[in-house]
Design an enzyme around this catalytic site. Structure first.
Site, PDB file in Angstrom:
ATOM      1  N   ARG A  19       0.842  -1.199   0.000  1.00  0.00           N
ATOM      2  CA  ARG A  19       0.000   0.000   0.000  1.00  0.00           C
ATOM      3  C   ARG A  19       0.873   1.244   0.000  1.00  0.00           C
ATOM      4  NH1 ARG A  19      -4.837   1.038   4.330  1.00  0.00           N
ATOM      5  NH2 ARG A  19      -3.138   0.745   5.813  1.00  0.00           N
ATOM      6  N   GLU A  39     -13.050   4.047   0.361  1.00  0.00           N
ATOM      7  CA  GLU A  39     -13.134   4.581   1.724  1.00  0.00           C
ATOM      8  C   GLU A  39     -13.429   6.082   1.744  1.00  0.00           C
ATOM      9  OE1 GLU A  39      -9.356   3.587   3.376  1.00  0.00           O
ATOM     10  OE2 GLU A  39      -8.219   4.761   1.934  1.00  0.00           O
ATOM     11  N   ASP A  55     -12.071   4.549   7.728  1.00  0.00           N
ATOM     12  CA  ASP A  55     -11.822   5.793   7.010  1.00  0.00           C
ATOM     13  C   ASP A  55     -13.112   6.349   6.408  1.00  0.00           C
ATOM     14  OD1 ASP A  55      -9.260   7.173   6.763  1.00  0.00           O
ATOM     15  OD2 ASP A  55      -8.447   5.240   6.172  1.00  0.00           O
ATOM     16  N   ASP A 108      -5.113   2.917  14.287  1.00  0.00           N
ATOM     17  CA  ASP A 108      -4.264   3.443  13.226  1.00  0.00           C
ATOM     18  C   ASP A 108      -4.816   4.805  12.805  1.00  0.00           C
ATOM     19  OD1 ASP A 108      -6.485   2.866  11.696  1.00  0.00           O
ATOM     20  OD2 ASP A 108      -5.486   1.437  10.372  1.00  0.00           O
TER      21      ASP A 108
END
Length: 537
Positions: free
Chosen positions: A143, A235, A263, A438
């Site tokens: 990613r 997202e 998100d 996160d």
């Protein structure tokens, strides 16, 4: 057939109910391995009647090995705190080591020392006597960061920062070229492809720009067109609404889509920041927009034949029994992959794919899919406003509980990100239950608190929120007392001018100004400040 041990009366011979699921075996010094295959996933039964555990089992089975985490995403984004050239080099060095097969890690515990290496492939003999090899490692995607970030790790000729996503794409693809050239002992891609997941894309135009960028990287690195495959993370609201067009824009590259409900919730709050006060987080998850968002993603992904249709993270990293009970909803929804917080969680989640025939479930979903998704889209676009809820008010204790939870969670995560450079970790919540935290979970917390401040006449005052930050700083200090003794953690209570506390407060105070509610710019500023303080000490 598997022959069991002799009993006092006779030897019992047992066969499989479905013999076609037996696909291989292996004889070793420490016993027999029997390889089964169910719903395209492998199971290895390890048989050794002399093993301490095998002795206790009537068929001598000492262990069951499940194939799990067939794909894994290496991360340059949410899971890392990489704020400068030194940090970026460490991230790239790890990815390069994996692609070359040379990565090792030394673990020391007391006098014990263990060196971790990439797993070897696993070898079996098929029922027809042919050699059968299965990979001992996940197939890896990587990613990159989103297109909104810039870095000074590399600068332009006139000393300007460059888009960090440009650097990520070039370097991660260059490292993955080792795999394509066969420079390592292992292979990652059977199809000679490189797999890059791109987060935080807003609509088909940004997907198309990413496709164009990948084409440029391929030409520079001498790769065939469409070597770099794309994972699209659904997202952001604009991507959700236009997901069909996003997939079309990347039709020659897309291999993966997923819902990132964490998100996506942060973006939902930020998009409607001025519309009114939002519901508390637990009640947001129960609103119609979220279910329709998940359904819409699966409908479009299956309709377009995307290889992987994924679902979001299980954040309760230590609550595995609860996960085993709840996360089966993902394969039942037609998803053939999902985020998990750890290797044990991946193994347990693999059980769900043995329990659910996802391929059959996908056919059922496609056959029952409505002819038009207009109703799904309209429900997906209803923001989770407090005023629109059945109970359009919050009791004082509900406000206080939510405030304490959000602030404590923010401080617990930000103190590690800024103070220790830890991008993703298990952070105890206010009840001391470990949660995977996160940037996505931080985005939700900071945006909801920022939303409540924008509508403080309805919910809570800035003074009350700031007082909660001070109170919860003492709680978080207590949860990190051991790290404080060793010097890893800098206490925040009474040190409200420290970079950890100031970063967390700034994320809330300026939540409405942050582009799309993203937290990276604030975190990076204070992390770099912390590194300067540590260097000068």
């Amino acid at each position: 057939m598997v022959r069991g041990r002799n009993t006092a009366q006779k030897t019992v011979t047992i066969g499989l109910r479905h013999p076609s699921k037996f696909v291989g075996y292996d004889h070793a010094d420490d016993g027999l391995s029997i390889l089964l295959k169910n719903h395209n996933l492998h199971i290895e039964l390890q048989v050794d009647g002399d093993d301490p555990i095998g002795k206790t089992h009537h068929a001598g089975i000492k262990d069951v090995l499940l194939e799990a985490a067939l794909t894994t995403i290496m991360d340059c984004e949410d899971a890392v705190s990489a704020v400068d050239a030194h940090d970026k080099a460490r991230v790239y060095r790890t990815w390069n080591g994996v692609m070359k097969g040379t990565l090792t890690e030394t673990i020391e515990k007391g006098e014990d020392r263990k060196i971790l290496r990439l797993n070897e492939d696993r070898h079996y003999i098929s029922p027809t006597g042919k050699n059968l090899t299965l990979p001992g490692r996940s197939m890896l995607l990587v990613r990159n960061v989103g297109i909104h970030l810039y870095t000074d790790a590399v600068k332009t000729a006139d000393n300007q920062e460059i888009p960090e996503g440009f650097l990520d794409a070039m370097v991660t693809a260059l490292a993955a070229k080792h795999d394509l050239l066969g420079n390592g002992k292992h292979r990652n891609s059977k199809e000679n492809s490189i797999y890059i997941v791109k987060p935080k894309l807003h609509g088909p135009e940004e997907v198309a720009a990413t496709v164009e960028q990948f084409g440029y990287v391929e030409r520079v690195l001498g790769l065939k067109e469409n070597t770099i495959k794309l994972g699209i993370m659904d997202e952001e609201r604009r991507t959700s609404v236009n997901l069909d067009q996003c997939i079309y824009a990347a039709r020659n590259r897309v291999v993966f889509i997923n819902t990132g409900f964490l998100d996506r919730t942060g973006d939902e709050i930020h998009t409607s920041m001025q519309a009114g006060a939002m519901l508390p987080t637990a009640r947001i998850r129960g609103q119609p927009w979220l279910k329709n968002y998940e359904d819409h993603n699966a409908y479009i992904g299956l309709k377009r034949g995307v290889a992987q249709v994924g679902k979001g993270m299980w954040v309760k990293s230590d609550e595995m029994a609860e996960m085993l009970e709840a996360k089966i909803v993902h394969p039942l929804s037609g998803a053939n992959t999902a985020w998990v917080p750890s290797p044990p969680a991946a193994v347990l989640h693999a059980l769900h794919y043995h329990m659910v025939n996802v391929a059959q479930k996908q056919k059922e979903i496609l056959s029952a899919m409505p002819s038009t998704l207009d109703d799904v889209l309209s429900k997906m676009l209803v923001p989770p406003l407090l005023s629109a809820a059945a109970n359009g008010s919050l009791a004082p204790e509900e406000v206080q509980n939510e405030l304490n939870n959000l602030v404590q969670g923010m401080l617990g995560y930000v103190s590690r990100w800024v103070g220790q450079g830890i991008g993703c970790s298990k952070v105890p919540d206010i009840q001391n239950i470990s949660l995977m935290e996160d940037l996505a979970t931080l985005r939700i917390k900071s945006q909801l608190l920022g939303n409540w401040l924008r509508h403080e006449d309805q919910i809570v005052s800035e003074t009350t929120v700031h007082d909660a930050f001070k109170r919860m700083a003492e709680v978080v200090d207590g949860q990190n007392a051991e790290d404080a003794k060793s010097g890893k953690y800098a206490p925040m209570y009474g040190n409200f001018d420290g970079p950890e506390f100031k970063a967390a407060w700034a994320l809330v105070k300026n939540a409405h100004k942050a582009p799309n509610g993203y937290t990276e710019r604030t975190l990076r500023y204070y992390r770099r400040l912390k590194k300067e303080i540590l260097a000068a000490a």
